[in-house]
Scaffold this active site. Sequence first.
Site, PDB file in Angstrom:
ATOM      1  N   ARG A   5       0.830  -1.204   0.000  1.00 49.93           N
ATOM      2  CA  ARG A   5       0.000   0.000   0.000  1.00 49.93           C
ATOM      3  C   ARG A   5       0.868   1.259   0.000  1.00 49.93           C
ATOM      4  O   ARG A   5       0.531   2.253  -0.641  1.00 49.93           O
ATOM      5  CB  ARG A   5      -0.953  -0.021   1.210  1.00 49.93           C
ATOM      6  CG  ARG A   5      -2.004   1.069   1.138  1.00 49.93           C
ATOM      7  CD  ARG A   5      -3.081   0.865   2.175  1.00 49.93           C
ATOM      8  NE  ARG A   5      -2.569   1.011   3.531  1.00 49.93           N
ATOM      9  CZ  ARG A   5      -3.284   0.748   4.620  1.00 49.93           C
ATOM     10  NH1 ARG A   5      -4.531   0.311   4.525  1.00 49.93           N
ATOM     11  NH2 ARG A   5      -2.760   0.901   5.819  1.00 49.93           N
ATOM     12  N   LYS A  21      -2.628   6.613   1.182  1.00 52.95           N
ATOM     13  CA  LYS A  21      -2.500   6.998   2.591  1.00 52.95           C
ATOM     14  C   LYS A  21      -1.519   8.171   2.692  1.00 52.95           C
ATOM     15  O   LYS A  21      -0.347   7.985   2.994  1.00 52.95           O
ATOM     16  CB  LYS A  21      -2.041   5.793   3.415  1.00 52.95           C
ATOM     17  CG  LYS A  21      -2.494   5.862   4.863  1.00 52.95           C
ATOM     18  CD  LYS A  21      -2.277   4.541   5.575  1.00 52.95           C
ATOM     19  CE  LYS A  21      -2.631   4.634   7.042  1.00 52.95           C
ATOM     20  NZ  LYS A  21      -4.082   4.589   7.278  1.00 52.95           N
ATOM     21  N   GLU A  44     -16.327   6.997   4.486  1.00 57.66           N
ATOM     22  CA  GLU A  44     -15.523   6.499   5.596  1.00 57.66           C
ATOM     23  C   GLU A  44     -15.983   7.104   6.914  1.00 57.66           C
ATOM     24  O   GLU A  44     -16.716   8.098   6.942  1.00 57.66           O
ATOM     25  CB  GLU A  44     -14.044   6.849   5.391  1.00 57.66           C
ATOM     26  CG  GLU A  44     -13.422   6.107   4.225  1.00 57.66           C
ATOM     27  CD  GLU A  44     -11.930   5.861   4.402  1.00 57.66           C
ATOM     28  OE1 GLU A  44     -11.540   5.152   5.352  1.00 57.66           O
ATOM     29  OE2 GLU A  44     -11.169   6.371   3.573  1.00 57.66           O
TER      30      GLU A  44
HETATM   31  C1  LIG Z   1      -5.187   3.832   7.469  1.00 51.36           C
HETATM   32  C2  LIG Z   1      -6.578   4.165   7.117  1.00 51.36           C
HETATM   33  C3  LIG Z   1      -7.627   3.246   7.297  1.00 51.36           C
HETATM   34  C4  LIG Z   1      -7.452   1.909   7.963  1.00 51.36           C
HETATM   35  O1  LIG Z   1      -6.619   1.039   7.268  1.00 51.36           O
HETATM   36  P1  LIG Z   1      -6.018  -0.236   7.993  1.00 51.36           P
HETATM   37  O2  LIG Z   1      -5.111  -0.813   6.976  1.00 51.36           O
HETATM   38  O3  LIG Z   1      -7.123  -1.137   8.326  1.00 51.36           O
HETATM   39  O4  LIG Z   1      -5.310   0.263   9.199  1.00 51.36           O
HETATM   40  C5  LIG Z   1      -8.894   3.622   6.875  1.00 51.36           C
HETATM   41  N1  LIG Z   1      -9.133   4.836   6.337  1.00 51.36           N
HETATM   42  C6  LIG Z   1      -8.155   5.746   6.169  1.00 51.36           C
HETATM   43  C7  LIG Z   1      -8.480   7.062   5.578  1.00 51.36           C
HETATM   44  C8  LIG Z   1      -6.849   5.446   6.551  1.00 51.36           C
HETATM   45  O5  LIG Z   1      -5.892   6.355   6.385  1.00 51.36           O
END
Ligand SMILES: *Cc1c(COP(=O)(O)O)cnc(C)c1O
Length: 340
Positions: A81, A184, A220
């Site tokens: 990722r 991210k 989200e």
């Molecule tokens: C990191 C993140 C998540 C959660 O991802 P995981 O891999 O399950 O920790 C969900 N939404 C956003 C916007 C994120 O930055």
Amino acid sequence: MENKIEWEKLGFGYRKTDYNVRCYYRDGKWGELEVSSSENIPIHMAATALHYGQQAFEGLKAYRGKDGKIRLFRWNENAKRMQNSARGILMAEVPVDLFHDAIVKAIKLNERFIPPYGTGSSLYIRPLLIGSGAEVGVRPAKEYLFMVFVTPVGPYFKEGFNPTKVAVVRDSDRAAPFGTGTFKVGGNYAASLRGGKKIQEGGYSSPMYLDCCEKKYIDEIGAANFFAIKDNTYITPKSPSILPSITNMSLIQLAEDLGIKVERRPVSIEELSTFEEVGACGTAAVISPIGEINDIDKGIVYKFCKDGKAGPISLKLYETLVGIQYGEIADKHNWITIVE
Ligand SMILES: *Cc1c(COP(=O)(O)O)cnc(C)c1O
């Protein structure tokens, strides 16, 4: 050694540890991993990370099992990722091997900060990739810094596994469909601060973001993915502006293992009244059950967990995932790496 850490009382915050690791990308290649005991990084004032947001990060945890072993959960998904995030904003990609060596080194050098089994705490690992090269014009940097620090953490929400309250935000978006929502990157978080603050001031733990075009579909919950349970089905939004959560991907697999159907599709906010259980999921809290969603603008309050407790499927999924992470439930899908 400084004051003894009270592991059971840790919140989700930064706490200094002994070392971090760093690696620079220069002249088209990655250098050697360096170990540092400084909490600071020297940075050029014209670094692209500071001006143009060339920055991506990851978040994962190391868990101390009852057997004393240290476990990582699907770290290679975080590595992939981060590469995807790097491609998304034109940064140098961190090779999977380098990502692995960096996190393992950071964990081992700070082993004394890994919370003991049974305390509800774990070691949070924060890989960070930034454009460190100087540019003034808007273009990607030629130099990058990849670093990893770790810090012991407790539960993300003070509620723990108890239901939280969420409120819908319509006057700010965290990401746009062809923007950076699937990466991210810090910019999405900067964009979410305004909405988050307003919601928290109203006594809610997280904002619910809707799709930014029609304000009709659920995106989200703060920085966590959304899921719902209805008629023995696990439902989670499909959208071009949500971050693909590794926790969500794992819950989908566990739901299938349990004979629960899975639907990934646009989820309209109006469907909330038909759901039996709803929750947010991510590494920090695994699952945080949602007890109330307030659509303030529309004057509608959706209530769940009427007995004050998480629903049975959320609970089962939570216990299974946490059980795998701590080595207490068989790891059928080879998600765990033991740090040796
Ligand atoms: C990191 C993140 C998540 C959660 O991802 P995981 O891999 O399950 O920790 C969900 N939404 C956003 C916007 C994120 O930055």
